[in-house]
Scaffold this motif. Structure first.
Motif, PDB file in Angstrom:
ATOM      1  N   THR A 101      -2.788   6.924   8.307  1.00  0.00           N
ATOM      2  CA  THR A 101      -3.599   6.504   9.457  1.00  0.00           C
ATOM      3  C   THR A 101      -3.121   5.164  10.001  1.00  0.00           C
ATOM      4  O   THR A 101      -3.808   4.520  10.782  1.00  0.00           O
ATOM      5  CB  THR A 101      -5.093   6.361   9.076  1.00  0.00           C
ATOM      6  OG1 THR A 101      -5.228   5.213   8.220  1.00  0.00           O
ATOM      7  CG2 THR A 101      -5.614   7.592   8.368  1.00  0.00           C
ATOM      8  N   ASP A 102      -1.955   4.729   9.558  1.00  0.00           N
ATOM      9  CA  ASP A 102      -1.410   3.457  10.039  1.00  0.00           C
ATOM     10  C   ASP A 102      -0.835   3.673  11.432  1.00  0.00           C
ATOM     11  O   ASP A 102       0.234   4.254  11.592  1.00  0.00           O
ATOM     12  CB  ASP A 102      -0.330   2.956   9.069  1.00  0.00           C
ATOM     13  CG  ASP A 102       0.234   1.600   9.495  1.00  0.00           C
ATOM     14  OD1 ASP A 102      -0.080   1.154  10.620  1.00  0.00           O
ATOM     15  OD2 ASP A 102       0.981   0.996   8.707  1.00  0.00           O
ATOM     16  N   THR A 103      -1.560   3.233  12.438  1.00  0.00           N
ATOM     17  CA  THR A 103      -1.095   3.422  13.814  1.00  0.00           C
ATOM     18  C   THR A 103      -0.453   2.145  14.349  1.00  0.00           C
ATOM     19  O   THR A 103      -0.089   2.050  15.503  1.00  0.00           O
ATOM     20  CB  THR A 103      -2.277   3.791  14.724  1.00  0.00           C
ATOM     21  OG1 THR A 103      -3.300   2.809  14.523  1.00  0.00           O
ATOM     22  CG2 THR A 103      -2.817   5.158  14.371  1.00  0.00           C
ATOM     23  N   TRP A 104      -0.345   1.175  13.488  1.00  0.00           N
ATOM     24  CA  TRP A 104       0.165  -0.122  13.948  1.00  0.00           C
ATOM     25  C   TRP A 104       1.658  -0.252  13.818  1.00  0.00           C
ATOM     26  O   TRP A 104       2.316  -0.810  14.682  1.00  0.00           O
ATOM     27  CB  TRP A 104      -0.531  -1.253  13.191  1.00  0.00           C
ATOM     28  CG  TRP A 104      -1.813  -1.567  13.858  1.00  0.00           C
ATOM     29  CD1 TRP A 104      -2.976  -0.906  13.700  1.00  0.00           C
ATOM     30  CD2 TRP A 104      -2.042  -2.563  14.839  1.00  0.00           C
ATOM     31  NE1 TRP A 104      -3.935  -1.428  14.512  1.00  0.00           N
ATOM     32  CE2 TRP A 104      -3.386  -2.467  15.227  1.00  0.00           C
ATOM     33  CE3 TRP A 104      -1.255  -3.556  15.429  1.00  0.00           C
ATOM     34  CZ2 TRP A 104      -3.960  -3.291  16.169  1.00  0.00           C
ATOM     35  CZ3 TRP A 104      -1.824  -4.394  16.367  1.00  0.00           C
ATOM     36  CH2 TRP A 104      -3.156  -4.259  16.739  1.00  0.00           C
ATOM     37  N   ARG A 105       2.172   0.219  12.708  1.00  0.00           N
ATOM     38  CA  ARG A 105       3.626   0.115  12.531  1.00  0.00           C
ATOM     39  C   ARG A 105       4.250   1.435  12.923  1.00  0.00           C
ATOM     40  O   ARG A 105       3.943   2.475  12.350  1.00  0.00           O
ATOM     41  CB  ARG A 105       3.954  -0.219  11.082  1.00  0.00           C
ATOM     42  CG  ARG A 105       3.893  -1.705  10.806  1.00  0.00           C
ATOM     43  CD  ARG A 105       4.192  -1.979   9.368  1.00  0.00           C
ATOM     44  NE  ARG A 105       5.483  -1.381   8.974  1.00  0.00           N
ATOM     45  CZ  ARG A 105       5.770  -1.064   7.735  1.00  0.00           C
ATOM     46  NH1 ARG A 105       4.880  -1.229   6.788  1.00  0.00           N
ATOM     47  NH2 ARG A 105       6.944  -0.560   7.442  1.00  0.00           N
ATOM     48  N   PRO A 106       5.168   1.401  13.895  1.00  0.00           N
ATOM     49  CA  PRO A 106       5.813   2.632  14.338  1.00  0.00           C
ATOM     50  C   PRO A 106       6.522   3.347  13.187  1.00  0.00           C
ATOM     51  O   PRO A 106       6.581   4.570  13.148  1.00  0.00           O
ATOM     52  CB  PRO A 106       6.833   2.152  15.379  1.00  0.00           C
ATOM     53  CG  PRO A 106       6.487   0.737  15.703  1.00  0.00           C
ATOM     54  CD  PRO A 106       5.661   0.205  14.594  1.00  0.00           C
TER      55      PRO A 106
ATOM     56  N   VAL B   3      -5.475   8.361   1.215  1.00  0.00           N
ATOM     57  CA  VAL B   3      -5.431   7.936   2.618  1.00  0.00           C
ATOM     58  C   VAL B   3      -4.798   6.553   2.727  1.00  0.00           C
ATOM     59  O   VAL B   3      -5.296   5.576   2.161  1.00  0.00           O
ATOM     60  CB  VAL B   3      -6.854   7.907   3.228  1.00  0.00           C
ATOM     61  CG1 VAL B   3      -6.777   7.536   4.713  1.00  0.00           C
ATOM     62  CG2 VAL B   3      -7.547   9.248   3.034  1.00  0.00           C
ATOM     63  N   ASP B   4      -3.695   6.484   3.458  1.00  0.00           N
ATOM     64  CA  ASP B   4      -3.021   5.206   3.706  1.00  0.00           C
ATOM     65  C   ASP B   4      -3.586   4.613   4.992  1.00  0.00           C
ATOM     66  O   ASP B   4      -3.889   5.341   5.938  1.00  0.00           O
ATOM     67  CB  ASP B   4      -1.505   5.441   3.858  1.00  0.00           C
ATOM     68  CG  ASP B   4      -0.719   4.133   3.769  1.00  0.00           C
ATOM     69  OD1 ASP B   4      -1.323   3.082   3.472  1.00  0.00           O
ATOM     70  OD2 ASP B   4       0.513   4.169   3.991  1.00  0.00           O
ATOM     71  N   THR B   5      -3.742   3.301   5.006  1.00  0.00           N
ATOM     72  CA  THR B   5      -4.270   2.655   6.212  1.00  0.00           C
ATOM     73  C   THR B   5      -3.327   1.548   6.670  1.00  0.00           C
ATOM     74  O   THR B   5      -2.420   1.147   5.944  1.00  0.00           O
ATOM     75  CB  THR B   5      -5.646   2.010   5.932  1.00  0.00           C
ATOM     76  OG1 THR B   5      -5.496   1.062   4.872  1.00  0.00           O
ATOM     77  CG2 THR B   5      -6.666   3.051   5.537  1.00  0.00           C
TER      78      THR B   5
ATOM     79  N   GLU C 218       7.156   7.384   9.305  1.00  0.00           N
ATOM     80  CA  GLU C 218       8.496   7.717   8.832  1.00  0.00           C
ATOM     81  C   GLU C 218       8.684   7.300   7.362  1.00  0.00           C
ATOM     82  O   GLU C 218       9.262   8.033   6.562  1.00  0.00           O
ATOM     83  CB  GLU C 218       9.537   7.031   9.738  1.00  0.00           C
ATOM     84  CG  GLU C 218      10.986   7.370   9.457  1.00  0.00           C
ATOM     85  CD  GLU C 218      11.264   8.870   9.451  1.00  0.00           C
ATOM     86  OE1 GLU C 218      10.507   9.618  10.115  1.00  0.00           O
ATOM     87  OE2 GLU C 218      12.213   9.285   8.751  1.00  0.00           O
ATOM     88  N   GLN C 219       8.166   6.128   7.019  1.00  0.00           N
ATOM     89  CA  GLN C 219       8.258   5.634   5.634  1.00  0.00           C
ATOM     90  C   GLN C 219       7.588   6.628   4.683  1.00  0.00           C
ATOM     91  O   GLN C 219       8.149   6.995   3.638  1.00  0.00           O
ATOM     92  CB  GLN C 219       7.564   4.263   5.546  1.00  0.00           C
ATOM     93  CG  GLN C 219       7.712   3.560   4.197  1.00  0.00           C
ATOM     94  CD  GLN C 219       6.838   2.298   4.105  1.00  0.00           C
ATOM     95  OE1 GLN C 219       6.114   1.962   5.053  1.00  0.00           O
ATOM     96  NE2 GLN C 219       6.906   1.609   2.983  1.00  0.00           N
ATOM     97  N   LEU C 220       6.412   7.102   5.079  1.00  0.00           N
ATOM     98  CA  LEU C 220       5.691   8.060   4.241  1.00  0.00           C
ATOM     99  C   LEU C 220       6.371   9.424   4.234  1.00  0.00           C
ATOM    100  O   LEU C 220       6.376  10.126   3.233  1.00  0.00           O
ATOM    101  CB  LEU C 220       4.250   8.210   4.721  1.00  0.00           C
ATOM    102  CG  LEU C 220       3.245   7.262   4.081  1.00  0.00           C
ATOM    103  CD1 LEU C 220       1.885   7.421   4.724  1.00  0.00           C
ATOM    104  CD2 LEU C 220       3.136   7.492   2.574  1.00  0.00           C
TER     105      LEU C 220
ATOM    106  N   LYS D  64       0.823  -1.219   0.000  1.00  0.00           N
ATOM    107  CA  LYS D  64       0.000   0.000   0.000  1.00  0.00           C
ATOM    108  C   LYS D  64       0.854   1.265   0.000  1.00  0.00           C
ATOM    109  O   LYS D  64       0.713   2.119  -0.864  1.00  0.00           O
ATOM    110  CB  LYS D  64      -0.900   0.051   1.251  1.00  0.00           C
ATOM    111  CG  LYS D  64      -2.102  -0.841   1.201  1.00  0.00           C
ATOM    112  CD  LYS D  64      -2.934  -0.682   2.452  1.00  0.00           C
ATOM    113  CE  LYS D  64      -2.164  -0.953   3.731  1.00  0.00           C
ATOM    114  NZ  LYS D  64      -1.592  -2.270   3.872  1.00  0.00           N
ATOM    115  N   THR D  65       1.708   1.359   1.027  1.00  0.00           N
ATOM    116  CA  THR D  65       2.443   2.607   1.192  1.00  0.00           C
ATOM    117  C   THR D  65       3.342   2.882  -0.015  1.00  0.00           C
ATOM    118  O   THR D  65       3.389   3.996  -0.536  1.00  0.00           O
ATOM    119  CB  THR D  65       3.257   2.557   2.504  1.00  0.00           C
ATOM    120  OG1 THR D  65       2.359   2.238   3.565  1.00  0.00           O
ATOM    121  CG2 THR D  65       3.923   3.880   2.786  1.00  0.00           C
ATOM    122  N   THR D  66       4.009   1.837  -0.479  1.00  0.00           N
ATOM    123  CA  THR D  66       4.854   1.985  -1.660  1.00  0.00           C
ATOM    124  C   THR D  66       4.027   2.458  -2.854  1.00  0.00           C
ATOM    125  O   THR D  66       4.422   3.371  -3.584  1.00  0.00           O
ATOM    126  CB  THR D  66       5.498   0.624  -2.029  1.00  0.00           C
ATOM    127  OG1 THR D  66       6.040   0.043  -0.841  1.00  0.00           O
ATOM    128  CG2 THR D  66       6.572   0.774  -3.068  1.00  0.00           C
TER     129      THR D  66
HETATM  130 MG   LIG Z   1       2.079   0.714   4.885  1.00  0.00          MG
END
Ligand SMILES: [Mg+2]
Ligand SMILES: Nc1nc2c(ncn2[C@@H]2O[C@H](COP(=O)(O)OP(=O)(O)O)[C@@H](O)[C@H]2O)c(=O)[nH]1
Length: 444
Positions: free
Chosen positions: A135-140, A185-187, A144-146, A112-114
């Motif tokens: 809105t990805d609150t799962w991966r710390p 919107v990224d999730t 930063e990636q985004l 997704k993010t990529t």
């Molecule tokens: Mg992602």
């Protein structure tokens, strides 16, 4: 791409092209080859059997149109049925209301993010101003990636690594970006339980109220893609699908064909990890390329029209050759010619053509094709089919989007003009013969 599928299918088509006669035995053998190739690529067995039945039935019962040999006709049937397997072509993103909101869904790791980074770049090149919400609150590391991705693209990003409320993040982000023309919107793609994830997606889609939901699916999972797509489609209306990691995935054919059935078209495919490795998906072009045959559909259609040349009057022939020749057609022809061998050789086969094209036409090298491809990727569908609208401001935008100079865009346009003229003149000179011959040559 797609492991051995392309190679196996290309070999089958070559074998078919080399056959002296086409009879039931040959058709059955060809079908067996195709079955083997598709099953190896993890295409669902039911789909393979349906396809085989249709190819067999059509090949043995349909009469080839006038001027088309039985062999060409079978090639055309195989091609059409493979295209059919991949579903409809997705419409382009149309920004009717601003901001146009795209909500991404998909399991963690699907890409997704990529893909969001790639899409933002793609949209920028078409002249849009996208913004992204995390809105990805799962991966710390998600934010930063985004942050890194968007910084290099100069795309605004909203996110807050300290906020654990995905819905709140979505709300705030949308408020912040209400002046932007596109919001992506990224999730997160992960929860303790699948049900929780799907619940969250449902809630997010209520908050975001998306104009389009894009589902991202990892192409390496093969035909399981169908079940995954169906699970997500329970939560919200899936508008389109992106299949990622098709570079080198042996099961990509399975993934592509599996989702074709769920009612949402595949809009993009991911073909690598780099920001430019995103392609708008077009079943026709995809299969043509997979079979190593250039833009075979256009060519077949034209071969048919030209085969009927005796009945076509001068005027409509001329209209066909001049009117329909767009930038897209030109590109397709370059690709085909590149596959056929040195351009000059091809041109020499056609009386009067050799000296009609620009002097350096024979050097339509890989490199130049690539340059043109990047430039054309920065154009909208309308610009590709109506190149005459490309004036100064568009030239600038296209050049900027492609990371090239205005002169490069002008070179491409000039090239297009000259080629179009040459083809138009060529059509007048001789109707049915050589061009038809060339088209048929291309299909071999
Ligand atoms: Mg992602
Ligand atoms: N080879 C390849 N890798 C990809 C592609 N798309 C994504 N990836 C990789 O897949 C991994 C997961 O991607 P990510 O965007 O973080 O997935 P997300 O969890 O859905 O956001 C990363 O290592 C990406 O580089 C693709 O089209 N090809």
């Amino acid at each position: 791409m797609l492991g051995n599928l392309g190679k196996n299918l290309t070999n089958t088509m070559k074998k078919l092209a080399g056959m002296a006669i086409i009879d039931e035995e040959v058709v059955k053998e060809v079908i067996k080859d195709i079955q083997r190739a598709l099953i190896q690529a993890d295409v669902n067995i039911k789909l393979v059997l349906n396809l085989s039945k249709t190819i067999e039935k059509r090949s043995l019962s349909e009469e080839p149109p006038k001027g088309v040999t039985p062999k060409e006709h079978v090639i055309k049937i195989v091609y059409e049925e493979l295209v059919h397997l991949l579903g409809e072509k997705a419409p382009e993103i149309e920004v009717e209301t601003k901001p146009f909101k795209i909500l991404f869904m998909g399991l963690q790791g699907s890409g997704k993010t990529t893909t969001i980074g790639k899409l933002a770049r793609y949209l920028q090149r078409k002249g849009f101003n996208p913004a992204i919400i995390c809105t990805d609150t799962w991966r710390p590391a998600a934010y930063e990636q985004l942050r890194q991705l968007t910084e290099s693209l100069n795309v605004p990003l909203y996110g807050d690594p300290d906020n654990e409320d995905a819905l709140d993040l979505a709300k705030k982000g949308i408020k912040k970006f209400k002046k932007q023309d596109i919001i992506i919107v990224d999730t997160a793609g992960r929860h303790k339980e699948e049900k929780d994830l799907l619940d969250e997606m449902k809630q997010i889609s209520v908050v975001v109220d998306p104009d389009e939901v894009m589902l991202v699916i990892d192409g390496t999972i093969g035909q399981q893609a169908r079940e995954q797509a169906l699970a997500f489609s329970q939560t919200t209306d899936i508008g389109s699908i992106v299949i990622t990691k098709l570079d080198g995935s042996a099961k990509g054919g399975g993934a592509l064909s599996a989702v074709a059935e769920i009612g949402a078209p595949i809009k993009f495919i991911g073909t690598g990890e780099r920001i430019e490795d995103l392609e708008a998906f077009d079943p026709d072009r995809f299969i043509s390329r997979l079979l190593g045959m250039g833009d075979i559909k256009t060519l077949i259609e034209r071969a048919e029209e030209i085969a009927e040349g005796d009945e076509v009057d001068m005027e409509s022939m001329d209209a066909m050759l001049s009117g329909k020749f767009t930038l897209k057609d030109m590109y397709a022809q370059f690709e085909v010619m590149n596959k056929m061998g040195p351009m000059q050789q091809v041109l020499n086969m056609m009386p009067g053509m050799g000296n009609k094209l620009p002097k350096n036409a024979s050097q339509v090298t890989e490199e130049r094709l690539n340059k043109y491809r990047i430039l054309m990727d920065s154009m909208t569908e309308h610009e590709l089919t109506h190149p005459e609208v490309i004036k100064q401001s568009r030239v600038k935008r296209i050049a900027k989007g492609a990371g090239m100079r205005n002169e490069d865009v002008k070179e491409l346009l000039k090239y297009y003009q000259v080629t179009k003229k040459a083809i138009k003149g060529f059509g007048k000179r001789k109707m049915g013969g050589p061009l038809g011959q060339m088209m048929r040559q291309m299909m071999r």
